[in-house]
Design a protein around this motif. Sequence first.
Motif, PDB file in Angstrom:
ATOM      1  N   THR A 103      11.259  -5.624 -16.775  1.00 24.65           N
ATOM      2  CA  THR A 103      12.228  -5.460 -17.298  1.00 24.65           C
ATOM      3  C   THR A 103      12.009  -5.329 -18.505  1.00 24.65           C
ATOM      4  O   THR A 103      10.295  -5.453 -19.160  1.00 24.65           O
TER       5      THR A 103
ATOM      6  N   PRO B  15      16.444  -3.074 -24.438  1.00 29.06           N
ATOM      7  CA  PRO B  15      16.752  -2.240 -24.722  1.00 29.06           C
ATOM      8  C   PRO B  15      16.994  -2.299 -26.252  1.00 29.06           C
ATOM      9  O   PRO B  15      16.613  -3.103 -26.893  1.00 29.06           O
TER      10      PRO B  15
ATOM     11  N   GLY C  12       9.930   5.127 -17.970  1.00 29.37           N
ATOM     12  CA  GLY C  12      11.700   5.595 -18.025  1.00 29.37           C
ATOM     13  C   GLY C  12      11.767   6.935 -17.760  1.00 29.37           C
ATOM     14  O   GLY C  12      11.137   8.037 -16.551  1.00 29.37           O
TER      15      GLY C  12
ATOM     16  N   THR D 175      15.374   2.244 -23.257  1.00 25.11           N
ATOM     17  CA  THR D 175      16.702   2.388 -23.022  1.00 25.11           C
ATOM     18  C   THR D 175      17.812   1.307 -22.405  1.00 25.11           C
ATOM     19  O   THR D 175      19.091   1.623 -22.518  1.00 25.11           O
ATOM     20  N   GLY D 176      16.825   0.488 -21.718  1.00 21.90           N
ATOM     21  CA  GLY D 176      17.807  -0.022 -20.863  1.00 21.90           C
ATOM     22  C   GLY D 176      17.177  -1.378 -20.398  1.00 21.90           C
ATOM     23  O   GLY D 176      15.839  -1.687 -20.675  1.00 21.90           O
ATOM     24  N   ALA D 177      17.373  -1.864 -19.502  1.00 23.73           N
ATOM     25  CA  ALA D 177      16.933  -3.438 -19.066  1.00 23.73           C
ATOM     26  C   ALA D 177      15.899  -3.482 -18.312  1.00 23.73           C
ATOM     27  O   ALA D 177      15.474  -4.595 -18.367  1.00 23.73           O
ATOM     28  N   SER D 178      14.962  -1.943 -17.382  1.00 27.80           N
ATOM     29  CA  SER D 178      14.446  -2.014 -16.634  1.00 27.80           C
ATOM     30  C   SER D 178      13.452  -0.720 -17.065  1.00 27.80           C
ATOM     31  O   SER D 178      14.597   0.614 -17.595  1.00 27.80           O
ATOM     32  N   THR D 179      12.821  -0.634 -16.735  1.00 28.09           N
ATOM     33  CA  THR D 179      11.976   0.790 -16.748  1.00 28.09           C
ATOM     34  C   THR D 179      10.570   1.077 -16.140  1.00 28.09           C
ATOM     35  O   THR D 179       9.805  -0.236 -15.710  1.00 28.09           O
TER      36      THR D 179
END
Length: 216
Positions: A90, A93, A120, A150-154
């Motif tokens: 998690t 961003p 990512g 860049t997001g809520a998960s990587t």
Amino acid sequence: MIKILTGVVALAALAGAAPAAANLLVNGNFEASTSQTSTPTGWTNIGHTEGVISYASFGTPAYDGDYYYDIGGYGGATPAPGEGISQTVTTVPTALYTLTFGFSGENTAGVSTVLDVLIGSQLSQFTIVGDGSGVFKKPFQTTSINYLATGASTTISFTIASSTAFGFNDPLIDGVSFALAGPGSTVPEPASWAMLIAGFGLVGAAARRRRVAVAA
């Protein structure tokens, strides 16, 4: 004056607030695993199932703990391009993270292998060349990669990209950590920047008024 400064400091803290830099990866040092043929705890194998190897097994110079991960697996099926290991964590961003790990190779003399490290969609590649010092005897080296989420998960993955002799210089990794780069590592949103700029403007204006008052 003190009230204004306090407000600006609070705004700066709010804009750059970040949790303590703890490792987000499960079993990043592979110490929760002991099998050469089972997927390490917390990780997902890409391709055929591989396990861990103990440093004592082949006299590999110790790097972190008792076990490391061999991309390709010792004594198992010959690895194919794209095989390796991954884990999804998690993330926040716009927060800046750092991936740190140690890597080496099985170290057959003259064999060159390329390790892909994907965070990512951000790809880094490392070329590992057998140096003739002995199979499994090449010391690990440490490297770090910064990543702006860049997001809520990587998803972080380590895969073997190519080799001049698959199965003879497979990449070895250990001590894998993925954590926030440090306090204030979150990039402020535009609105936060505006608040900070306005706050510093107020501080400047107050300072100018104080200088004028003192001169008078």
